[in-house]
Motif scaffolding. Sequence first.
Motif, PDB file in Angstrom:
ATOM      1  N   THR A  96       0.842  -1.190   0.000  1.00 58.97           N
ATOM      2  CA  THR A  96       0.000   0.000   0.000  1.00 58.97           C
ATOM      3  C   THR A  96       0.880   1.244   0.000  1.00 58.97           C
ATOM      4  N   PHE A  97       0.287   2.369  -0.378  1.00 56.91           N
ATOM      5  CA  PHE A  97       1.035   3.617  -0.420  1.00 56.91           C
ATOM      6  C   PHE A  97       0.080   4.792  -0.185  1.00 56.91           C
ATOM      7  N   HIS A  98       0.677   5.959   0.029  1.00 60.78           N
ATOM      8  CA  HIS A  98      -0.078   7.185   0.253  1.00 60.78           C
ATOM      9  C   HIS A  98      -0.504   7.764  -1.097  1.00 60.78           C
ATOM     10  N   PHE A  99      -1.737   8.269  -1.157  1.00 62.56           N
ATOM     11  CA  PHE A  99      -2.264   8.885  -2.370  1.00 62.56           C
ATOM     12  C   PHE A  99      -3.072  10.105  -1.990  1.00 62.56           C
ATOM     13  N   CYS A 100      -2.997  11.146  -2.827  1.00 60.65           N
ATOM     14  CA  CYS A 100      -3.897  12.286  -2.634  1.00 60.65           C
ATOM     15  C   CYS A 100      -4.180  12.958  -3.966  1.00 60.65           C
ATOM     16  N   ILE A 101      -5.359  13.550  -4.046  1.00 59.99           N
ATOM     17  CA  ILE A 101      -5.713  14.460  -5.128  1.00 59.99           C
ATOM     18  C   ILE A 101      -5.728  15.838  -4.496  1.00 59.99           C
ATOM     19  N   MET A 128     -10.070   8.793 -13.589  1.00 55.61           N
ATOM     20  CA  MET A 128      -8.959   8.070 -12.970  1.00 55.61           C
ATOM     21  C   MET A 128      -9.549   7.311 -11.817  1.00 55.61           C
ATOM     22  N   ARG A 129      -8.865   6.251 -11.387  1.00 53.70           N
ATOM     23  CA  ARG A 129      -9.420   5.479 -10.278  1.00 53.70           C
ATOM     24  C   ARG A 129      -8.314   4.968  -9.370  1.00 53.70           C
ATOM     25  N   ILE A 130      -8.731   4.687  -8.128  1.00 51.33           N
ATOM     26  CA  ILE A 130      -7.824   4.138  -7.130  1.00 51.33           C
ATOM     27  C   ILE A 130      -8.449   2.867  -6.568  1.00 51.33           C
ATOM     28  N   ARG A 131      -7.585   1.933  -6.160  1.00 56.66           N
ATOM     29  CA  ARG A 131      -8.072   0.734  -5.482  1.00 56.66           C
ATOM     30  C   ARG A 131      -7.738   0.895  -4.004  1.00 56.66           C
ATOM     31  N   GLN A 132      -8.801   0.892  -3.202  1.00 54.43           N
ATOM     32  CA  GLN A 132      -8.665   1.079  -1.756  1.00 54.43           C
ATOM     33  C   GLN A 132      -9.495   0.018  -1.060  1.00 54.43           C
ATOM     34  N   GLY A 133      -8.849  -0.783  -0.231  1.00 52.91           N
ATOM     35  CA  GLY A 133      -9.570  -1.840   0.479  1.00 52.91           C
ATOM     36  C   GLY A 133     -10.220  -2.841  -0.448  1.00 52.91           C
ATOM     37  N   GLY A 134      -9.599  -3.101  -1.601  1.00 48.04           N
ATOM     38  CA  GLY A 134     -10.137  -4.071  -2.549  1.00 48.04           C
ATOM     39  C   GLY A 134     -11.228  -3.530  -3.455  1.00 48.04           C
ATOM     40  N   GLU A 135     -11.641  -2.283  -3.254  1.00 46.11           N
ATOM     41  CA  GLU A 135     -12.700  -1.660  -4.062  1.00 46.11           C
ATOM     42  C   GLU A 135     -12.127  -0.543  -4.920  1.00 46.11           C
ATOM     43  N   ILE A 167      -6.687  19.633  -0.245  1.00 45.46           N
ATOM     44  CA  ILE A 167      -6.735  18.187  -0.477  1.00 45.46           C
ATOM     45  C   ILE A 167      -8.178  17.776  -0.733  1.00 45.46           C
ATOM     46  N   PHE A 168      -8.428  17.156  -1.896  1.00 43.88           N
ATOM     47  CA  PHE A 168      -9.769  16.687  -2.242  1.00 43.88           C
ATOM     48  C   PHE A 168     -10.021  15.303  -1.649  1.00 43.88           C
ATOM     49  N   VAL A 169      -9.032  14.407  -1.766  1.00 53.78           N
ATOM     50  CA  VAL A 169      -9.127  13.062  -1.198  1.00 53.78           C
ATOM     51  C   VAL A 169      -7.713  12.615  -0.835  1.00 53.78           C
ATOM     52  N   GLU A 170      -7.607  11.801   0.227  1.00 58.11           N
ATOM     53  CA  GLU A 170      -6.301  11.361   0.687  1.00 58.11           C
ATOM     54  C   GLU A 170      -6.444  10.026   1.405  1.00 58.11           C
ATOM     55  N   GLY A 171      -5.463   9.151   1.231  1.00 56.82           N
ATOM     56  CA  GLY A 171      -5.487   7.873   1.922  1.00 56.82           C
ATOM     57  C   GLY A 171      -4.121   7.224   1.947  1.00 56.82           C
ATOM     58  N   ASP A 172      -3.878   6.404   2.953  1.00 50.39           N
ATOM     59  CA  ASP A 172      -2.601   5.702   3.101  1.00 50.39           C
ATOM     60  C   ASP A 172      -2.703   4.221   2.776  1.00 50.39           C
ATOM     61  N   ASP A 173      -3.881   3.749   2.408  1.00 53.74           N
ATOM     62  CA  ASP A 173      -4.066   2.320   2.172  1.00 53.74           C
ATOM     63  C   ASP A 173      -4.440   2.020   0.719  1.00 53.74           C
ATOM     64  N   ILE A 174      -3.837   2.749  -0.200  1.00 50.78           N
ATOM     65  CA  ILE A 174      -4.111   2.574  -1.620  1.00 50.78           C
ATOM     66  C   ILE A 174      -3.194   1.473  -2.163  1.00 50.78           C
ATOM     67  N   THR A 175      -3.748   0.582  -2.983  1.00 47.05           N
ATOM     68  CA  THR A 175      -2.938  -0.491  -3.558  1.00 47.05           C
ATOM     69  C   THR A 175      -2.659  -0.289  -5.045  1.00 47.05           C
ATOM     70  N   GLU A 176      -3.455   0.565  -5.714  1.00 46.38           N
ATOM     71  CA  GLU A 176      -3.242   0.793  -7.136  1.00 46.38           C
ATOM     72  C   GLU A 176      -3.918   2.083  -7.563  1.00 46.38           C
TER      73      GLU A 176
END
Length: 88
Positions: A4-9, A52-59, A15-24
Amino acid sequence: MDTTFHFCIETPSGIFVEGDDITEVEVTTAEGKLGVMARHEPMIAACPPGLMRIRQGGEWVTFRTSRAILVVDKGGVKLLTPLARLAV
């Protein structure tokens, strides 16, 4: 092994969206589609307006952005764009 890695828009408003549990992360660049996963080589890419899309928690979570700059470094992935919203 870290998958997993950190991601933000980030927009001019903040910051519009941010997370540390992104897998793709999947984006479209000027050269075509690009997938980014943990430990990707550092890079900067121009992205045209679109989805664009991100995978977070399998979704998958999809966003619509205006033109953007994708920055990938050892700290994670950042998408800089004037406008972003959740795609329905």
